[in-house]
Design an enzyme around this catalytic site. Structure first.
Site, PDB file in Angstrom:
ATOM      1  N   SER A  33      10.362 -12.745  -5.848  1.00  0.00           N
ATOM      2  CA  SER A  33      11.555 -12.388  -6.604  1.00  0.00           C
ATOM      3  C   SER A  33      12.813 -12.887  -5.908  1.00  0.00           C
ATOM      4  CB  SER A  33      11.618 -10.859  -6.764  1.00  0.00           C
ATOM      5  OG  SER A  33      12.871 -10.454  -7.261  1.00  0.00           O
ATOM      6  N   GLY A  34      13.811 -13.236  -6.706  1.00  0.00           N
ATOM      7  CA  GLY A  34      15.071 -13.748  -6.164  1.00  0.00           C
ATOM      8  C   GLY A  34      16.047 -12.679  -5.747  1.00  0.00           C
ATOM      9  N   CYS A  37       0.832  -1.186   0.000  1.00  0.00           N
ATOM     10  CA  CYS A  37       0.000   0.000   0.000  1.00  0.00           C
ATOM     11  C   CYS A  37       0.875   1.247   0.000  1.00  0.00           C
ATOM     12  CB  CYS A  37      -0.893   0.009   1.248  1.00  0.00           C
ATOM     13  SG  CYS A  37      -1.891  -1.493   1.429  1.00  0.00           S
ATOM     14  N   GLU A  39       3.498  -6.799   4.673  1.00  0.00           N
ATOM     15  CA  GLU A  39       2.950  -8.128   4.903  1.00  0.00           C
ATOM     16  C   GLU A  39       3.658  -8.754   6.104  1.00  0.00           C
ATOM     17  OE1 GLU A  39       0.451  -9.571   3.391  1.00  0.00           O
ATOM     18  OE2 GLU A  39       0.207  -8.136   1.748  1.00  0.00           O
ATOM     19  N   ARG A  82      -4.841   1.612  -0.686  1.00  0.00           N
ATOM     20  CA  ARG A  82      -4.774   0.174  -0.442  1.00  0.00           C
ATOM     21  C   ARG A  82      -4.624  -0.653  -1.707  1.00  0.00           C
ATOM     22  NH1 ARG A  82      -9.171  -4.232   1.776  1.00  0.00           N
ATOM     23  NH2 ARG A  82      -7.627  -5.762   2.471  1.00  0.00           N
ATOM     24  N   LEU A  83      -3.689  -1.607  -1.637  1.00  0.00           N
ATOM     25  CA  LEU A  83      -3.604  -2.712  -2.580  1.00  0.00           C
ATOM     26  C   LEU A  83      -4.097  -3.936  -1.820  1.00  0.00           C
ATOM     27  CD1 LEU A  83      -2.689  -3.999  -5.270  1.00  0.00           C
ATOM     28  CD2 LEU A  83      -0.450  -4.337  -4.217  1.00  0.00           C
ATOM     29  N   VAL A 135      -4.671  -7.555  -0.745  1.00  0.00           N
ATOM     30  CA  VAL A 135      -3.975  -8.836  -0.932  1.00  0.00           C
ATOM     31  C   VAL A 135      -4.575  -9.913  -0.040  1.00  0.00           C
ATOM     32  CG1 VAL A 135      -1.758 -10.024  -0.675  1.00  0.00           C
ATOM     33  CG2 VAL A 135      -1.829  -7.731  -1.667  1.00  0.00           C
ATOM     34  N   VAL A 136      -4.883  -9.559   1.222  1.00  0.00           N
ATOM     35  CA  VAL A 136      -5.468 -10.504   2.172  1.00  0.00           C
ATOM     36  C   VAL A 136      -6.716  -9.863   2.769  1.00  0.00           C
ATOM     37  CG1 VAL A 136      -5.137 -11.752   4.330  1.00  0.00           C
ATOM     38  CG2 VAL A 136      -3.250 -11.571   2.709  1.00  0.00           C
TER      39      VAL A 136
END
Length: 614
Positions: free
Chosen positions: A377-378, A2, A79, A50-51, A53-54
């Protein structure tokens, strides 16, 4: 993820200032495209984009929780990967929950434990909590600094936000840059000194730090730092521990109520995450995981192997995708769009960035967002396990400056003499380098070589890695894509930090420890493939495009770039017949083409932000 912002003011009634908070929030709209919210009280104002996700329905912010006569308000970006365990502990203490989101768990943890709550968290986060009764603001940032947080404190008020642009949207904050800020852009950039906000009066809350702000002022505390101690595990135990940690980390970070994917380059780090994610998906009956890779039009035609980039990625991407039956998406970028996105990438980052390395990620994330909201992502395995050339090359190990920029005189050739006098490049770089070395937690009795390798790891983790994390956050959040970075889990970082170099470099192979931890998970050819960095375009049309663009900028009488570069020198370098240097001036990938691209971003930044040099 967010976008968060806030304003504490002891003199002004903020209940009447919603329009200003709204303007600050609007700058963060891309970070949170799904919803927005605002909290206004007499002395505190919070904004949130807000994005989801949960708990997509109930996780709206700013979130308020009352306990008796006390009111707590949170605006949060991040998160928590140990939410179930924290919820269980808090429920055992009598708390009940209205949502399934980590926001409510984090706020409740603060109510229970106060500022020490951050020690309980496993995750990536930046948040602000207002205690209405105590009239205090608590700010905190995750241990590694995956999520950004900036602030400015002037007199009786304080502002904070996820990005610099949120603070600059406030009428009391001017886009002023003094000699130190200029040194950050032109001498350290596209890196940045931790804690430095570049703009005058703006600071960054450093990773692993928290802040308590009250009428008494600002109090900053460090709640986490790397600690050096003898590593007692033998090699087999170390390998087993790393493997178990990675398995647990990936499992935790796959949790979401929206589509999840992995970024797959075909290299060791991303292939490992893809393999572990695919195994988890198969065990949970979720089918094949979606994977995404990026490449450039006709790149195979122009690719030439070198020490930094020994082979192309495309065949290895196919190998891993086929092996783990992923639903793969290969994104192909072309030169015009790659160059044309340089201004947008600079604005997304609020500063000149890593040129086409930024713009390729910017365009890549735009395409990923069409099919996913969360990506693994690595990033950062090289810093944690030792994958970069500066862990192996004697001249880089022994450099008297940051190893990714061992020849600062290269970039000083194209700075204007006036800027050189103002920023004192050699002195500034030396000071920042020795400040970093002074922070390294030494291990008593360690031999000289091991002690130097510890310094190289510390520099990489605290000075180089933030540049990549900043890039990853800004380019992905420009499209509302949440990128998670499993190798940044603090448990893994803490454990591997004290593993001796002989184990990390087992059999004198870069990331030898990580490779052995993945035996049986990855096939042998992928497992032992020589490291290749993030792909860049090799098409000569890109160099030609950015050269011509820089020349047009220098021909513009109103260009602010002309005030900071040696115009004659840059003009000479940009001529079509000027020799090309393949010596990186920053990192592994930034050479001549990237210099011109960086200058384009500098020009954009100076113009768009109306930068005042003071």
């Amino acid at each position: 993820m967010c976008g968060i912002t806030g304003w504490i003011d002891w003199e002004r009634n903020l209940e009447n200032e919603g329009h200003i908070v709204g303007n600050m929030m609007e700058t963060l709209a891309a970070r949170g495209p799904d919803a927005s919210g605002m909290y206004l009280s007499k002395h505190a104002a919070f904004g949130h984009r807000r994005l989801s996700v949960v708990d997509l329905v109930n996780g709206a912010q700013p979130m308020i929780r009352d306990r008796g006569e006390q009111r707590y308000v949170i605006t949060y970006n991040g998160e928590l990967y140990n939410t179930p365990e924290l919820r269980q502990v808090l429920e055992s203490k009598g708390y009940t929950f209205r949502t399934t989101c980590d926001t409510e768990v984090l706020l409740t943890a603060y109510i229970e434990w106060g500022p020490s709550c951050v020690e309980q968290f496993n995750g990536i986060f930046a948040f602000g909590i207002w205690d209405e009764r105590q009239q205090t603001l608590f700010l905190a940032r995750d241990r590694i600094g995956v999520k950004p947080l900036f602030y400015t404190n002037k007199g009786n008020w304080l502002l904070f936000g996820s990005e610099l642009k949120a603070l600059l949207a406030h009428p009391e904050v001017r886009p002023q840059v003094d000699s130190e800020g200029l040194a950050e852009v032109f001498i350290i950039g596209p890196g940045r000194t931790p804690g430095h906000g570049v703009f005058k009066g703006i600071d960054e809350l450093r990773p692993g730090h928290s802040m308590l702000y009250s009428r008494s002022g600002v109090k900053i505390s460090q709640y986490w730092a790397l600690e050096s101690m003898p590593h007692k595990d033998d090699f087999d135990t170390t390998v087993s521990t790393v493997r178990e940690l990675l398995q647990d980390i990936v499992k935790r970070q796959l949790v979401a109520d929206v589509p999840v994917c992995t970024l797959l380059s075909g290299g060791l780090d991303s292939s490992a995450l893809t393999a572990l994610a695919a195994i988890n998906y198969r065990q949970d009956g979720l089918g094949g995981i979606h994977t995404y890779s990026v490449d450039y039009l006709n790149n195979e035609q122009y690719f030439k192997a070198n020490d930094f980039q020994p082979n192309s990625d495309a065949p290895w991407v196919r190998r891993v995708s086929d092996l783990y039956a992923t639903s793969h998406h290969n994104i192909i970028l072309d030169t015009p769009e790659l160059a044309g996105s340089l201004p947008n990438a600079a604005i997304s980052r609020d500063l000149p960035g890593m040129a086409d390395v930024d713009t390729s990620l910017y365009l890549f994330c735009r395409e990923i967002k069409k099919g996913a909201t969360v990506a693994l992502s690595g990033e950062c395995a090289d810093e944690v396990f030792g994958g970069y050339p500066w862990f192996y090359r004697e001249e880089m190990i022994n450099a008297s400056s940051f190893p990714w920029a061992p020849k600062p005189e290269v970039r000083m050739e194209w700075l204007s003499p006036e800027l050189g006098l103002k920023t004192k490049p050699h002195e500034y770089l030396k000071r920042r380098y020795h400040e970093a070395l002074a922070e390294v937690p030494q291990l008593p009795g360690e031999d000289a070589q091991s002690a130097r390798m510890r310094e190289i790891f510390y520099l990489s983790l605290t000075r180089w890695m933030p540049t990549l994390l900043d890039r990853k956050d800004r380019m992905s959040m420009a499209f509302g894509l949440e990128v998670r970075v499993p190798y940044c889990d603090h448990r893994l970082v803490e454990y591997v930090w004290n593993v001796p170099w002989s184990m990390k470099n087992y059999h004198e192979r870069e990331k030898g420890l990580l490779r052995h931890a993945l035996v049986g998970i990855l096939p042998e050819d992928v497992l032992w493939r020589k490291k290749s960095p993030y792909p860049k375009t090799h098409n000569p049309s890109y160099l030609s495009t950015v050269r011509q663009w820089v020349l047009r900028i220098l021909d513009d009488p109103s260009s602010p770039l002309k005030n900071v570069v040696d115009v004659a020198k840059v003009r000479s370098m940009a001529q079509p017949d000027s020799p090309i240097s393949n010596i990186p001036w920053f990192g592994q990938l930034m050479t001549n083409a990237q210099l011109f691209a960086y200058l384009i971003q500098v020009d954009t930044w100076l113009r768009e932000y109306k930068v005042e040099m003071v």
